[in-house]
Design an enzyme around this catalytic site. Structure first.
Site, PDB file in Angstrom:
ATOM      1  N   TYR A   1       0.827  -1.217   0.000  1.00 62.99           N
ATOM      2  CA  TYR A   1       0.000   0.000   0.000  1.00 62.99           C
ATOM      3  C   TYR A   1       0.861   1.267   0.000  1.00 62.99           C
ATOM      4  O   TYR A   1       0.814   2.077  -0.940  1.00 62.99           O
ATOM      5  CB  TYR A   1      -0.932  -0.059   1.213  1.00 62.99           C
TER       6      TYR A   1
ATOM      7  N   LEU B   1       5.817 -10.308  -2.723  1.00 70.23           N
ATOM      8  CA  LEU B   1       4.396 -10.383  -3.103  1.00 70.23           C
ATOM      9  C   LEU B   1       3.569 -11.217  -2.125  1.00 70.23           C
ATOM     10  O   LEU B   1       2.528 -11.753  -2.497  1.00 70.23           O
ATOM     11  CB  LEU B   1       4.231 -10.894  -4.547  1.00 70.23           C
TER      12      LEU B   1
ATOM     13  N   ASP C   1      12.543 -12.806  -1.521  1.00 69.09           N
ATOM     14  CA  ASP C   1      12.258 -12.693  -0.106  1.00 69.09           C
ATOM     15  C   ASP C   1      13.471 -12.086   0.605  1.00 69.09           C
ATOM     16  O   ASP C   1      14.608 -12.395   0.246  1.00 69.09           O
ATOM     17  CB  ASP C   1      12.014 -14.106   0.418  1.00 69.09           C
TER      18      ASP C   1
ATOM     19  N   TYR D   1       4.013  -6.472  17.459  1.00 68.27           N
ATOM     20  CA  TYR D   1       4.163  -5.596  16.290  1.00 68.27           C
ATOM     21  C   TYR D   1       4.945  -4.335  16.673  1.00 68.27           C
ATOM     22  O   TYR D   1       5.981  -4.022  16.068  1.00 68.27           O
ATOM     23  CB  TYR D   1       2.781  -5.232  15.728  1.00 68.27           C
TER      24      TYR D   1
ATOM     25  N   LYS E   1       9.021  -3.153  15.735  1.00 63.00           N
ATOM     26  CA  LYS E   1       9.406  -1.890  15.089  1.00 63.00           C
ATOM     27  C   LYS E   1      10.385  -1.115  15.977  1.00 63.00           C
ATOM     28  O   LYS E   1      11.339  -0.501  15.488  1.00 63.00           O
ATOM     29  CB  LYS E   1       8.162  -1.048  14.809  1.00 63.00           C
TER      30      LYS E   1
ATOM     31  N   HIS F   1      -8.397  -2.213   8.434  1.00 58.35           N
ATOM     32  CA  HIS F   1      -8.374  -0.788   8.749  1.00 58.35           C
ATOM     33  C   HIS F   1      -9.734  -0.137   8.556  1.00 58.35           C
ATOM     34  O   HIS F   1     -10.502  -0.499   7.663  1.00 58.35           O
ATOM     35  CB  HIS F   1      -7.320  -0.077   7.888  1.00 58.35           C
TER      36      HIS F   1
ATOM     37  N   ILE G   1     -18.491  -0.936  15.113  1.00 55.61           N
ATOM     38  CA  ILE G   1     -17.715   0.034  15.898  1.00 55.61           C
ATOM     39  C   ILE G   1     -17.155  -0.711  17.103  1.00 55.61           C
ATOM     40  O   ILE G   1     -17.915  -1.215  17.935  1.00 55.61           O
ATOM     41  CB  ILE G   1     -18.595   1.213  16.374  1.00 55.61           C
TER      42      ILE G   1
ATOM     43  N   GLY H   1      -6.458  -3.943  23.157  1.00 53.88           N
ATOM     44  CA  GLY H   1      -5.218  -3.195  22.939  1.00 53.88           C
ATOM     45  C   GLY H   1      -5.381  -1.855  22.239  1.00 53.88           C
ATOM     46  O   GLY H   1      -4.395  -1.220  21.900  1.00 53.88           O
TER      47      GLY H   1
HETATM   48  N1  UDP Z   1     -12.248   0.165  14.103  1.00 53.18           N
HETATM   49  C1  UDP Z   1     -13.609  -0.081  14.203  1.00 53.18           C
HETATM   50  N2  UDP Z   1     -14.171  -0.961  13.329  1.00 53.18           N
HETATM   51  C2  UDP Z   1     -13.456  -1.617  12.374  1.00 53.18           C
HETATM   52  C3  UDP Z   1     -12.064  -1.354  12.256  1.00 53.18           C
HETATM   53  C4  UDP Z   1     -11.487  -0.449  13.139  1.00 53.18           C
HETATM   54  O1  UDP Z   1     -14.298   0.478  15.061  1.00 53.18           O
HETATM   55  O2  UDP Z   1     -14.051  -2.420  11.625  1.00 53.18           O
HETATM   56  C5  UDP Z   1     -11.622   1.137  15.012  1.00 53.18           C
HETATM   57  C6  UDP Z   1     -10.443   0.574  15.800  1.00 53.18           C
HETATM   58  O3  UDP Z   1     -10.910  -0.024  16.982  1.00 53.18           O
HETATM   59  C7  UDP Z   1      -9.632   1.858  16.058  1.00 53.18           C
HETATM   60  C8  UDP Z   1      -9.891   2.706  14.825  1.00 53.18           C
HETATM   61  O4  UDP Z   1     -11.085   2.179  14.224  1.00 53.18           O
HETATM   62  O5  UDP Z   1     -10.132   2.537  17.174  1.00 53.18           O
HETATM   63  C9  UDP Z   1      -8.776   2.641  13.808  1.00 53.18           C
HETATM   64  O6  UDP Z   1      -8.438   1.286  13.591  1.00 53.18           O
HETATM   65  P1  UDP Z   1      -7.481   0.804  12.433  1.00 53.18           P
HETATM   66  O7  UDP Z   1      -7.436  -0.703  12.494  1.00 53.18           O
HETATM   67  O8  UDP Z   1      -7.900   1.424  11.153  1.00 53.18           O
HETATM   68  O9  UDP Z   1      -6.075   1.429  12.807  1.00 53.18           O
HETATM   69  P2  UDP Z   1      -5.203   1.354  14.174  1.00 53.18           P
HETATM   70  O10 UDP Z   1      -5.543   2.583  14.936  1.00 53.18           O
HETATM   71  O11 UDP Z   1      -5.542   0.088  14.877  1.00 53.18           O
HETATM   72  O12 UDP Z   1      -3.809   1.386  13.661  1.00 53.18           O
END
Ligand code: UDP
Length: 327
Positions: free
Chosen positions: A12, A34, A51, A141, A145, A189, A207, A284
């Site tokens: 991406y 890939l 790789d 993760y 990093k 995401h 949500i 988390g």
């Molecule tokens: N989120 C959500 N529903 C989804 C995917 C994500 O409510 O289907 C929320 C997630 O809990 C976080 C925010 O959206 O609070 C952003 O999540 P994302 O996975 O996009 O990025 P992150 O902040 O984890 O890197």
């Protein structure tokens, strides 16, 4: 022509970076296995499928080219998976990056730009998060990093390998020209998932938690447009070449948007209604993650061009409409 190796250039962020580098007349080589990237996302340059674990392929690649710098985007990025399969994360994100750095040292390539993350900070102790915030990652993760950031410090001392670590907050959006976009599988995401609900690729959007200590009870995140992220990499490259010095920067807009705001704005931009379901918190997730990107603006001269959520969603929607890829 300055030659740049883009590791993970089919992914991406990497694919958008390749497009930007080509537009600025860099000589680009992409290395990608890939595993999650897409060959057709690499819009030009030289493509090598290998790789990072393949030390011989890596060594040959560096022997055949004179790279001025390496940009490293290839990593595993799912927090939940990293908790369940830490070995995969330490192998790919740490051990394979170490191989890459060792190869750079052998071939005397001195400049490295690293895709780091807000996850190195762990639970925020204050917000917005600047570079001095304590670094206490809470999952493999984020730890993987941070380990690379620490290795980079040592490689600078020992070998003069200069690096810029860019800690992304929430990378989002798509190529404003509509040629590239986000194509993760599985998608986790928020913005692409909401857009998939808007385009009926998905039945509803969940949500994850609406009882957080935020204005509307949902989590607040700092969404940064992919083009702005790529601009920061170009500036980081110029910084390395001018200053011959390592540095680290947090990258975000400094604007937080709640999950509900993202959903509402998406309905507005797309003119679509879709089902929204309140669900359990995701493990988390901190309530608020917002960057203080003052340092990037002062030192690199970086400014976000697309700091409005609307533009980010508009560009991602354009991609969703034009490229309704099967999952
Ligand atoms: N989120 C959500 N529903 C989804 C995917 C994500 O409510 O289907 C929320 C997630 O809990 C976080 C925010 O959206 O609070 C952003 O999540 P994302 O996975 O996009 O990025 P992150 O902040 O984890 O890197």
């Amino acid at each position: 022509m300055t030659s740049i190796l883009v590791v993970g250039g089919a992914g991406y962020i990497g694919s958008h970076m390749v497009k930007l580098l080509l537009g600025r007349h860099f000589d680009v080589t992409v290395l990608d296995n890939l595993s999650s990237g897409h060959r057709d996302a690499v819009v030009g340059g030289c493509f090598v499928q290998a790789d990072l674990e393949d030390k011989i392929a890596l060594d040959n690649l560096f022997a055949e080219n004179q790279f001025a710098a390496v940009m490293h985007f290839a990593s595993c990025i799912e927090v939940g998976e990293s908790v369940e399969r830490p070995g995969k994360y330490y192998q790919n994100n740490v051990a394979n990056t170490l191989s890459l750095l060792n190869t750079m040292v052998v071939h005397k390539v001195k400049h490295f730009i690293f895709s780091s993350t807000a996850a190195i900070f762990g639970q925020p102790e204050y917000t917005p998060i600047d570079e001095n915030h304590p670094k206490k990652p809470i999952n493999p993760y984020g730890k993987s990093k941070l380990m690379v950031e620490q290795m980079l410090e040592d490689f600078d001392h020992a070998h003069g390998l200069k690096s810029v670590c860019l800690r992304y907050f929430n990378a989002a959006g798509a190529d404003p020209e509509g040629q590239l976009g986000e194509r993760h599988n599985p998608e986790t995401h928020l913005i692409p998932l909401v857009l998939q609900a808007a385009s009926r690729r998905r039945k509803q959007i969940y949500i994850y938690g609406s009882d957080y200590e935020t204005e509307d009870g949902t989590c607040v995140r700092d969404y940064i447009h992919i083009s702005d992220l790529c601009d920061a990499h170009l500036l980081a490259l110029a910084y390395l070449r001018e200053n011959q010095q390592s540095n680290q920067f947090n990258l975000g807009n400094g604007n937080g948007f709640s999950v509900r705001e993202v959903i509402d704005k998406t309905s507005q931009v797309t003119q679509k209604n879709f089902e929204v379901v309140d669900s359990e918190r995701r493990q988390g997730d901190p309530a608020v993650l917002v960057a203080d990107a003052k340092k990037a603006s002062e030192v690199l001269g970086w400014q976000a061009k697309f700091n409005q959520l609307e533009k980010i969603i508009e560009h991602a929607w354009q991609w969703e409409l034009n490229h309704n890829w099967p999952n």
